[in-house]
Write a protein that holds these residues in place. Structure first.
Motif, PDB file in Angstrom:
ATOM      1  N   ASP A 257       0.857  -1.186   0.000  1.00  0.00           N
ATOM      2  CA  ASP A 257       0.000   0.000   0.000  1.00  0.00           C
ATOM      3  C   ASP A 257       0.895   1.238   0.000  1.00  0.00           C
ATOM      4  O   ASP A 257       1.606   1.502   0.981  1.00  0.00           O
ATOM      5  CB  ASP A 257      -0.912  -0.015   1.222  1.00  0.00           C
ATOM      6  CG  ASP A 257      -1.905   1.162   1.216  1.00  0.00           C
ATOM      7  OD1 ASP A 257      -1.864   1.969   0.255  1.00  0.00           O
ATOM      8  OD2 ASP A 257      -2.699   1.257   2.162  1.00  0.00           O
TER       9      ASP A 257
ATOM     10  N   ASN B 196       0.131   4.390   0.119  1.00  0.00           N
ATOM     11  CA  ASN B 196      -0.263   5.411   1.116  1.00  0.00           C
ATOM     12  C   ASN B 196       0.463   5.194   2.437  1.00  0.00           C
ATOM     13  O   ASN B 196       1.002   6.142   3.037  1.00  0.00           O
ATOM     14  CB  ASN B 196      -1.778   5.369   1.343  1.00  0.00           C
ATOM     15  CG  ASN B 196      -2.541   6.002   0.188  1.00  0.00           C
ATOM     16  OD1 ASN B 196      -2.010   6.852  -0.522  1.00  0.00           O
ATOM     17  ND2 ASN B 196      -3.792   5.581  -0.003  1.00  0.00           N
TER      18      ASN B 196
ATOM     19  N   GLU C 175      -4.855   9.294  -1.236  1.00  0.00           N
ATOM     20  CA  GLU C 175      -6.062   8.782  -1.870  1.00  0.00           C
ATOM     21  C   GLU C 175      -6.896   8.062  -0.815  1.00  0.00           C
ATOM     22  O   GLU C 175      -6.361   7.419   0.093  1.00  0.00           O
ATOM     23  CB  GLU C 175      -5.674   7.820  -3.006  1.00  0.00           C
ATOM     24  CG  GLU C 175      -6.822   7.104  -3.681  1.00  0.00           C
ATOM     25  CD  GLU C 175      -7.674   8.039  -4.519  1.00  0.00           C
ATOM     26  OE1 GLU C 175      -8.885   7.817  -4.596  1.00  0.00           O
ATOM     27  OE2 GLU C 175      -7.112   8.995  -5.095  1.00  0.00           O
ATOM     28  N   THR C 176      -8.205   8.186  -0.942  1.00  0.00           N
ATOM     29  CA  THR C 176      -9.079   7.620   0.093  1.00  0.00           C
ATOM     30  C   THR C 176      -9.014   6.096   0.120  1.00  0.00           C
ATOM     31  O   THR C 176      -9.182   5.495   1.188  1.00  0.00           O
ATOM     32  CB  THR C 176     -10.524   8.065  -0.164  1.00  0.00           C
ATOM     33  OG1 THR C 176     -10.899   7.707  -1.497  1.00  0.00           O
ATOM     34  CG2 THR C 176     -10.659   9.576   0.011  1.00  0.00           C
ATOM     35  N   GLN C 177      -8.759   5.471  -0.996  1.00  0.00           N
ATOM     36  CA  GLN C 177      -8.669   4.017  -1.032  1.00  0.00           C
ATOM     37  C   GLN C 177      -7.212   3.586  -1.059  1.00  0.00           C
ATOM     38  O   GLN C 177      -6.307   4.364  -1.371  1.00  0.00           O
ATOM     39  CB  GLN C 177      -9.404   3.459  -2.238  1.00  0.00           C
ATOM     40  CG  GLN C 177      -8.872   3.967  -3.582  1.00  0.00           C
ATOM     41  CD  GLN C 177      -9.604   3.378  -4.771  1.00  0.00           C
ATOM     42  OE1 GLN C 177      -9.787   2.163  -4.845  1.00  0.00           O
ATOM     43  NE2 GLN C 177     -10.033   4.242  -5.677  1.00  0.00           N
ATOM     44  N   ALA C 178      -7.002   2.346  -0.679  1.00  0.00           N
ATOM     45  CA  ALA C 178      -5.633   1.813  -0.666  1.00  0.00           C
ATOM     46  C   ALA C 178      -5.075   1.745  -2.089  1.00  0.00           C
ATOM     47  O   ALA C 178      -5.779   1.393  -3.029  1.00  0.00           O
ATOM     48  CB  ALA C 178      -5.621   0.430  -0.014  1.00  0.00           C
ATOM     49  N   LEU C 179      -3.770   2.114  -2.230  1.00  0.00           N
ATOM     50  CA  LEU C 179      -3.088   2.075  -3.529  1.00  0.00           C
ATOM     51  C   LEU C 179      -2.112   0.905  -3.511  1.00  0.00           C
ATOM     52  O   LEU C 179      -0.962   1.022  -3.079  1.00  0.00           O
ATOM     53  CB  LEU C 179      -2.359   3.389  -3.789  1.00  0.00           C
ATOM     54  CG  LEU C 179      -3.219   4.656  -3.789  1.00  0.00           C
ATOM     55  CD1 LEU C 179      -2.343   5.895  -3.999  1.00  0.00           C
ATOM     56  CD2 LEU C 179      -4.286   4.581  -4.860  1.00  0.00           C
TER      57      LEU C 179
ATOM     58  N   GLU D  37      -3.006   9.788  -5.909  1.00  0.00           N
ATOM     59  CA  GLU D  37      -4.254   9.743  -6.672  1.00  0.00           C
ATOM     60  C   GLU D  37      -4.239   8.511  -7.561  1.00  0.00           C
ATOM     61  O   GLU D  37      -3.198   8.103  -8.061  1.00  0.00           O
ATOM     62  CB  GLU D  37      -4.384  11.018  -7.525  1.00  0.00           C
ATOM     63  CG  GLU D  37      -5.651  11.088  -8.344  1.00  0.00           C
ATOM     64  CD  GLU D  37      -5.676  12.333  -9.236  1.00  0.00           C
ATOM     65  OE1 GLU D  37      -6.666  12.525  -9.963  1.00  0.00           O
ATOM     66  OE2 GLU D  37      -4.680  13.103  -9.198  1.00  0.00           O
ATOM     67  N   LEU D  38      -5.425   7.927  -7.741  1.00  0.00           N
ATOM     68  CA  LEU D  38      -5.586   6.763  -8.612  1.00  0.00           C
ATOM     69  C   LEU D  38      -6.398   7.177  -9.833  1.00  0.00           C
ATOM     70  O   LEU D  38      -7.505   7.702  -9.715  1.00  0.00           O
ATOM     71  CB  LEU D  38      -6.293   5.624  -7.868  1.00  0.00           C
ATOM     72  CG  LEU D  38      -6.517   4.329  -8.667  1.00  0.00           C
ATOM     73  CD1 LEU D  38      -5.187   3.712  -9.066  1.00  0.00           C
ATOM     74  CD2 LEU D  38      -7.355   3.347  -7.850  1.00  0.00           C
TER      75      LEU D  38
ATOM     76  N   GLN E  45      -8.151   3.346 -12.175  1.00  0.00           N
ATOM     77  CA  GLN E  45      -7.778   2.044 -11.602  1.00  0.00           C
ATOM     78  C   GLN E  45      -6.532   1.431 -12.249  1.00  0.00           C
ATOM     79  O   GLN E  45      -6.248   0.248 -12.066  1.00  0.00           O
ATOM     80  CB  GLN E  45      -8.943   1.046 -11.719  1.00  0.00           C
ATOM     81  CG  GLN E  45     -10.245   1.508 -11.111  1.00  0.00           C
ATOM     82  CD  GLN E  45     -10.139   1.777  -9.618  1.00  0.00           C
ATOM     83  OE1 GLN E  45      -9.513   1.002  -8.893  1.00  0.00           O
ATOM     84  NE2 GLN E  45     -10.733   2.880  -9.148  1.00  0.00           N
TER      85      GLN E  45
END
Length: 568
Positions: free
Chosen positions: A421, A423, A449-453, A488-489, A492
């Motif tokens: 991850d 982040n 980013e709010t979701q895991a990268l 940022e993603l 996807q």
């Protein structure tokens, strides 16, 4: 493939042109030789002559006709006579013609056999035409009728009277007696043949072309009397033979010269550009990265005044394009080599300075500590030890960076990628800078980013990338600078990491050389850590992660570094 097709079209076009030229040349040659052959045939036998041949040798003006001397000579050599008559039989001119020819119309002449052939000549208007009549003087048959009674058939002798001598001399004639086997028993006159077979007798009786003979067969003795004319080469025929021979020689010489000139021209057309390209490649081999130059004009020999490729080089456009591209690449590499050599020298000078400065401090404090002239307090000794440790760490960092640079250059750096991850990895990097009191005068912001990268990275080397980028943003900017790190993603597939600041920024030259290994945009000072290799190492490590990095910066407006990584 383009140059292959161009060569194919070029050679095909040349072959077609050559074929057309040869066809035209052969047509002209055949026409010329056909005309000469016809002329030759007319010289041998006037009965074969065409209307044009006769028209060019008969002049009719004001009701008067004239024969060309050449035509008279031919008629005389062929025992023929000529006459120009009107349709009503009026004779305008005659040469060796019979006495009873006058006032005999053309139809009567032809019907009686007196005339052998004729030609219609229209000198003025279509309704005004005349007949050129050709007949033969059959003196051979006349002589046979006169002398056959004088021949002694029993003794097989000619026994010609002396009164016949002038007649034979007048016509350059001869007479022979021939048996059934073709053997000549007796002969009279010069130029008689050595043998005479049955076919010759038949030809003489039938008056075939090129035969100037007549014969009489005696049934009792089974002998044949033949009277003929000794062959004498025509002066006119000799002249035309010479003309034909000379024409053949001249034609052959001209053809050979033409082929030679065509060969030289074609060789020059293709060899001249190749020699130019060889000069060009020799220039490249000698380090002269430019096309061959015309010594007189100072411009490239490949182009004209308008800057267009010259006609003789257009066939080789692909070769020129390739050599031009190669020349440009070599020019850039030479410029890069010069710049790199200069940067390397500057970098070595800077590295030497960077090594000498901490070494001087270490050596100075060490000398002070070992001196017996002074007694240092415990606090001073600790301060000395702290400075020595800092300088040693700096030197160790510099040596480590040099080692990593060497490994990257030789593709020997180990990479162990794991799904991680980003982040969380970036957050761990930020903690050491947030907790470092040396950076308390700057504000650090993190916008993940709010979701895991999740992607595959080598955590050790990725940590080094982030440390280098964040450290540069903090170390090379003034107090109160805001440093923002965001992730940022995109769709996807792509992860974007930005390290931005609102600090001093950089000029365009510094931005262009920021990732150059031997370039140092900022002088190394005592108060700023770093070796000047961090960004070059970071760029190569990012590329090993299949990513890319770019920089946007302006003086006074800050700097933004953006990293793109694929989601794996």
């Amino acid at each position: 493939m383009k140059i292959y097709r161009r060569f194919l079209i070029q050679f095909l076009g040349r072959i077609l042109l050559l074929a057309i030229f040869l066809v035209v040349l052969l047509s002209i040659s055949f026409a010329l030789f056909g005309y000469l052959s016809q002329q030759m045939e007319s010289y041998n036998d006037l009965t074969k002559a065409g209307t044009t041949f006769i028209e060019s040798r008969v002049t009719i003006e004001e009701q008067q006709a004239q024969f060309d001397p050449e035509l008279k000579t031919l008629a005389e050599e062929q025992d023929a006579w000529l006459a120009v008559v009107t349709e009503t039989g009026e004779v305008m001119n005659a040469f060796h013609a019979p006495a009873n020819l006058q006032d005999t119309d053309i139809h009567t002449l032809l019907a009686s056999g007196t005339a052998t052939t004729y030609w219609i000549v229209a000198p003025f208007k279509l309704e005004d035409y005349y007949y050129v009549v050709l007949g033969t003087n059959n003196w051979q048959q006349d002589l046979i009728q006169e002398i056959k009674g004088d021949v002694d058939w029993e003794k097989q002798q000619l026994a010609l009277p002396s009164t016949m001598v002038p007649r034979f001399q007048q016509h350059n004639g001869w007479a022979i007696l021939v048996d059934h086997a073709g053997k000549i028993i007796d002969q009279y006159g010069n130029g008689a043949p050595d043998s005479y077979d049955t076919e010759d007798v038949i030809a003489a009786n039938a008056k075939l072309e090129y035969q100037h003979e007549a014969s009489y067969f005696d049934p009792a003795s089974q002998l044949t009397l033949v009277v003929g004319k000794a062959p004498s080469p025509s002066r006119l025929e000799t002249n035309i033979n010479g003309t034909i021979s000379n024409s053949v020689i001249v034609f052959t010489i001209l053809l050979l010269l033409l082929l030679l000139l065509a060969t030289l021209w074609y060789a020059h057309k293709f060899s001249s550009p190749l020699l130019t390209f060889m000069r060009w490649m020799q220039n490249l081999r000698q380090g002269i990265y430019e096309a061959p130059i015309d010594e007189h004009t100072g411009h490239s020999v490949l182009v004209n005044r308008n800057g267009d490729i010259k006609r003789k080089y257009r066939l080789y456009q692909d070769v020129i394009a390739t050599l031009t591209e190669l020349t440009t690449i070599l020019q850039k590499r030479e410029a890069e080599r010069v710049r790199t050599a200069k940067s390397r020298d500057e970098w070595i000078s800077g590295i030497s300075h960077d090594l000498k400065t901490p070494l001087a401090s270490i050596q100075g404090y060490a000398n002070m500590m070992e001196s017996t002239d002074y007694t240092w307090s415990e606090t001073e000794m600790r301060d000395f030890a702290t400075v020595i440790g800092e300088k040693s760490d700096y030197m160790k960092e510099l040596i480590d960076d040099l080692n990593v640079t060497y490994q990257l250059k030789n593709h020997e750096i180990p990479m162990v990628k794991e799904r991680t991850d980003l982040n969380e990895c970036i957050r761990r990097s930020l903690l050491q800078f947030i907790n470092n009191p040396n950076h308390s005068d700057k504000e650090i912001r993190y916008q993940p980013e709010t979701q895991a990268l999740i992607t595959a990275i080598d955590q050790r080397w990725f940590q080094r990338i982030m440390d280098n980028l964040i450290a540069n943003a903090l170390n090379y900017n003034p107090p109160n600078t805001i440093v923002t790190i965001s992730t940022e993603l995109i769709e996807q597939h792509v992860i974007v990491i930005k390290v931005s600041d609102n600090g001093v920024g950089m000029d365009q030259s510094t931005v262009q050389h920021l990732f150059t290994r031997y370039y140092r945009g900022t002088s190394t000072t005592e108060s700023v850590s770093g070796t000047g290799l961090g960004l070059a190492i970071s760029k190569q490590l990012i590329e090993l992660h299949d990513g890319s990095i770019n920089v946007k910066s302006k003086p006074g407006e800050g700097t933004t570094i953006r990293i793109l990584l694929p989601v794996v």
